[in-house]
Design a protein around this motif. Structure first.
Motif, PDB file in Angstrom:
ATOM      1  N   THR A  84      49.365  42.928  25.435  1.00 25.98           N
ATOM      2  CA  THR A  84      50.061  43.486  26.587  1.00 25.98           C
ATOM      3  C   THR A  84      49.730  44.972  26.653  1.00 25.98           C
ATOM      4  O   THR A  84      49.209  45.543  25.696  1.00 25.98           O
ATOM      5  CB  THR A  84      51.590  43.287  26.478  1.00 25.98           C
ATOM      6  N   SER A  85      50.034  45.596  27.775  1.00 27.16           N
ATOM      7  CA  SER A  85      49.714  47.014  27.957  1.00 27.16           C
ATOM      8  C   SER A  85      50.584  47.905  27.080  1.00 27.16           C
ATOM      9  O   SER A  85      51.787  47.727  27.004  1.00 27.16           O
ATOM     10  CB  SER A  85      49.925  47.418  29.416  1.00 27.16           C
ATOM     11  N   ASP A  86      49.940  48.873  26.458  1.00 26.00           N
ATOM     12  CA  ASP A  86      50.661  49.937  25.752  1.00 26.00           C
ATOM     13  C   ASP A  86      50.681  51.114  26.732  1.00 26.00           C
ATOM     14  O   ASP A  86      49.738  51.896  26.801  1.00 26.00           O
ATOM     15  CB  ASP A  86      49.932  50.304  24.462  1.00 26.00           C
ATOM     16  N   TYR A  87      51.736  51.201  27.516  1.00 29.52           N
ATOM     17  CA  TYR A  87      51.799  52.179  28.612  1.00 29.52           C
ATOM     18  C   TYR A  87      51.821  53.626  28.128  1.00 29.52           C
ATOM     19  O   TYR A  87      51.669  54.547  28.911  1.00 29.52           O
ATOM     20  CB  TYR A  87      52.999  51.892  29.519  1.00 29.52           C
ATOM     21  N   ARG A  88      51.994  53.834  26.837  1.00 30.53           N
ATOM     22  CA  ARG A  88      51.944  55.200  26.290  1.00 30.53           C
ATOM     23  C   ARG A  88      50.508  55.643  26.052  1.00 30.53           C
ATOM     24  O   ARG A  88      50.249  56.804  25.801  1.00 30.53           O
ATOM     25  CB  ARG A  88      52.728  55.273  24.981  1.00 30.53           C
ATOM     26  N   ARG A  89      49.551  54.697  26.100  1.00 29.19           N
ATOM     27  CA  ARG A  89      48.165  55.016  25.773  1.00 29.19           C
ATOM     28  C   ARG A  89      47.219  54.503  26.858  1.00 29.19           C
ATOM     29  O   ARG A  89      46.332  53.719  26.594  1.00 29.19           O
ATOM     30  CB  ARG A  89      47.829  54.413  24.412  1.00 29.19           C
ATOM     31  N   CYS A  90      47.425  54.972  28.069  1.00 33.91           N
ATOM     32  CA  CYS A  90      46.605  54.514  29.204  1.00 33.91           C
ATOM     33  C   CYS A  90      45.396  55.423  29.411  1.00 33.91           C
ATOM     34  O   CYS A  90      45.461  56.626  29.165  1.00 33.91           O
ATOM     35  CB  CYS A  90      47.441  54.484  30.477  1.00 33.91           C
ATOM     36  N   VAL A 131      42.794  41.040  30.454  1.00 31.64           N
ATOM     37  CA  VAL A 131      42.387  41.642  29.177  1.00 31.64           C
ATOM     38  C   VAL A 131      40.870  41.793  29.111  1.00 31.64           C
ATOM     39  O   VAL A 131      40.130  40.869  29.427  1.00 31.64           O
ATOM     40  CB  VAL A 131      42.878  40.781  27.990  1.00 31.64           C
ATOM     41  N   TRP A 132      40.435  42.998  28.691  1.00 29.80           N
ATOM     42  CA  TRP A 132      39.028  43.260  28.392  1.00 29.80           C
ATOM     43  C   TRP A 132      38.901  43.351  26.878  1.00 29.80           C
ATOM     44  O   TRP A 132      39.702  44.020  26.218  1.00 29.80           O
ATOM     45  CB  TRP A 132      38.580  44.565  29.039  1.00 29.80           C
ATOM     46  N   ASN A 133      37.909  42.657  26.317  1.00 30.91           N
ATOM     47  CA  ASN A 133      37.668  42.661  24.884  1.00 30.91           C
ATOM     48  C   ASN A 133      36.232  43.127  24.655  1.00 30.91           C
ATOM     49  O   ASN A 133      35.289  42.500  25.145  1.00 30.91           O
ATOM     50  CB  ASN A 133      37.873  41.243  24.330  1.00 30.91           C
ATOM     51  N   ARG A 134      36.060  44.213  23.909  1.00 29.16           N
ATOM     52  CA  ARG A 134      34.728  44.800  23.717  1.00 29.16           C
ATOM     53  C   ARG A 134      33.752  43.793  23.098  1.00 29.16           C
ATOM     54  O   ARG A 134      32.606  43.673  23.528  1.00 29.16           O
ATOM     55  CB  ARG A 134      34.809  46.036  22.830  1.00 29.16           C
ATOM     56  N   GLU A 135      34.197  43.054  22.097  1.00 29.42           N
ATOM     57  CA  GLU A 135      33.318  42.112  21.411  1.00 29.42           C
ATOM     58  C   GLU A 135      32.894  40.965  22.331  1.00 29.42           C
ATOM     59  O   GLU A 135      31.741  40.556  22.348  1.00 29.42           O
ATOM     60  CB  GLU A 135      34.023  41.550  20.178  1.00 29.42           C
ATOM     61  N   ARG A 136      33.820  40.460  23.105  1.00 27.71           N
ATOM     62  CA  ARG A 136      33.539  39.321  23.985  1.00 27.71           C
ATOM     63  C   ARG A 136      32.839  39.752  25.273  1.00 27.71           C
ATOM     64  O   ARG A 136      31.881  39.134  25.712  1.00 27.71           O
ATOM     65  CB  ARG A 136      34.854  38.607  24.318  1.00 27.71           C
ATOM     66  N   ASP A 137      33.322  40.837  25.905  1.00 27.61           N
ATOM     67  CA  ASP A 137      32.857  41.222  27.239  1.00 27.61           C
ATOM     68  C   ASP A 137      31.775  42.295  27.240  1.00 27.61           C
ATOM     69  O   ASP A 137      31.077  42.449  28.231  1.00 27.61           O
ATOM     70  CB  ASP A 137      34.045  41.708  28.074  1.00 27.61           C
ATOM     71  N   GLY A 138      31.676  43.062  26.179  1.00 32.45           N
ATOM     72  CA  GLY A 138      30.685  44.140  26.135  1.00 32.45           C
ATOM     73  C   GLY A 138      31.020  45.242  27.127  1.00 32.45           C
ATOM     74  O   GLY A 138      32.134  45.332  27.636  1.00 32.45           O
ATOM     75  N   LEU A 139      30.043  46.082  27.408  1.00 31.90           N
ATOM     76  CA  LEU A 139      30.258  47.212  28.316  1.00 31.90           C
ATOM     77  C   LEU A 139      29.663  46.971  29.690  1.00 31.90           C
ATOM     78  O   LEU A 139      29.373  47.898  30.428  1.00 31.90           O
ATOM     79  CB  LEU A 139      29.689  48.493  27.705  1.00 31.90           C
ATOM     80  N   VAL A 140      29.492  45.690  30.038  1.00 33.17           N
ATOM     81  CA  VAL A 140      29.073  45.383  31.407  1.00 33.17           C
ATOM     82  C   VAL A 140      30.284  45.564  32.298  1.00 33.17           C
ATOM     83  O   VAL A 140      31.419  45.677  31.832  1.00 33.17           O
ATOM     84  CB  VAL A 140      28.498  43.953  31.513  1.00 33.17           C
ATOM     85  N   THR A 141      30.109  45.553  33.586  1.00 39.06           N
ATOM     86  CA  THR A 141      31.195  45.791  34.527  1.00 39.06           C
ATOM     87  C   THR A 141      32.343  44.819  34.309  1.00 39.06           C
ATOM     88  O   THR A 141      32.152  43.610  34.266  1.00 39.06           O
ATOM     89  CB  THR A 141      30.682  45.672  35.974  1.00 39.06           C
ATOM     90  N   PHE A 142      33.542  45.367  34.152  1.00 38.30           N
ATOM     91  CA  PHE A 142      34.751  44.560  34.003  1.00 38.30           C
ATOM     92  C   PHE A 142      35.288  44.293  35.397  1.00 38.30           C
ATOM     93  O   PHE A 142      35.741  45.197  36.089  1.00 38.30           O
ATOM     94  CB  PHE A 142      35.765  45.317  33.141  1.00 38.30           C
ATOM     95  N   ARG A 143      35.184  43.028  35.850  1.00 36.70           N
ATOM     96  CA  ARG A 143      35.592  42.659  37.206  1.00 36.70           C
ATOM     97  C   ARG A 143      36.935  41.939  37.172  1.00 36.70           C
ATOM     98  O   ARG A 143      37.125  41.000  36.408  1.00 36.70           O
ATOM     99  CB  ARG A 143      34.549  41.754  37.845  1.00 36.70           C
TER     100      ARG A 143
END
Length: 146
Positions: A84-90, A131-143
């Motif tokens: 879930t979002s950690d709204y203190r660290r956006c 959710v964006w996951n660096r390992e799964r999604d990489g640094l390609v465009t997050f749509r």
């Protein structure tokens, strides 16, 4: 008192010991092993393609159905352990007045997951999280399509 001092002197003189080994009293010295020479940090060569950057750019595209009313809010925050979002660290907080938003954000290298939350200022409105996951999604465009 004198007796005590005499006993201590006798005990200490016995600690000196006698030589019972070989008759060769010459000191032995160890030969140090050679130390390889280095040029310090100048000799360090990183692998090809390695960058010393502390963050990387992540393009984000948000698309909202045209039937949705305007006034949608968007946050891109670090994810908690429960995804879930950690709204203190956006990394980004903004309002969407259009049906599309295209931005790039700098993601620190220590961040592995982000949560994109889309929500309205109405208490009955449900927050949509993606959710964006660096390992799964990489640094390609997050749509995100909502």
């Amino acid at each position: 008192m004198r007796l005590l001092l005499t006993i201590m002197l006798v005990a200490l003189s016995g600690c000196g010991g006698t030589s019972t080994g070989t008759s060769d009293d010459s000191p032995t010295t160890a030969t140090p092993s050679p130390v390889p020479e280095h040029d310090g940090a100048a000799s360090i060569r990183p692998p090809a393609g390695f960058e010393f950057a502390t963050s990387q750019t992540l393009p984000i595209e948000i698309e909202v159905a045209a039937s949705e009313p305007s006034g949608l809010y968007l946050t891109v925050c670090r994810a908690t352990d429960h995804l879930t979002s950690d709204y203190r660290r956006c990394l980004m907080k903004t309002r969407m007045d259009d049906t599309q938003l295209t931005r790039s954000i700098e993601v620190p290298n220590d961040v592995d997951r982000l949560v994109v939350a889309l929500w309205r200022m109405q208490p009955t409105q449900r927050v949509a999280e993606h959710v964006w996951n660096r390992e799964r999604d990489g640094l390609v465009t997050f749509r995100v399509r909502h």
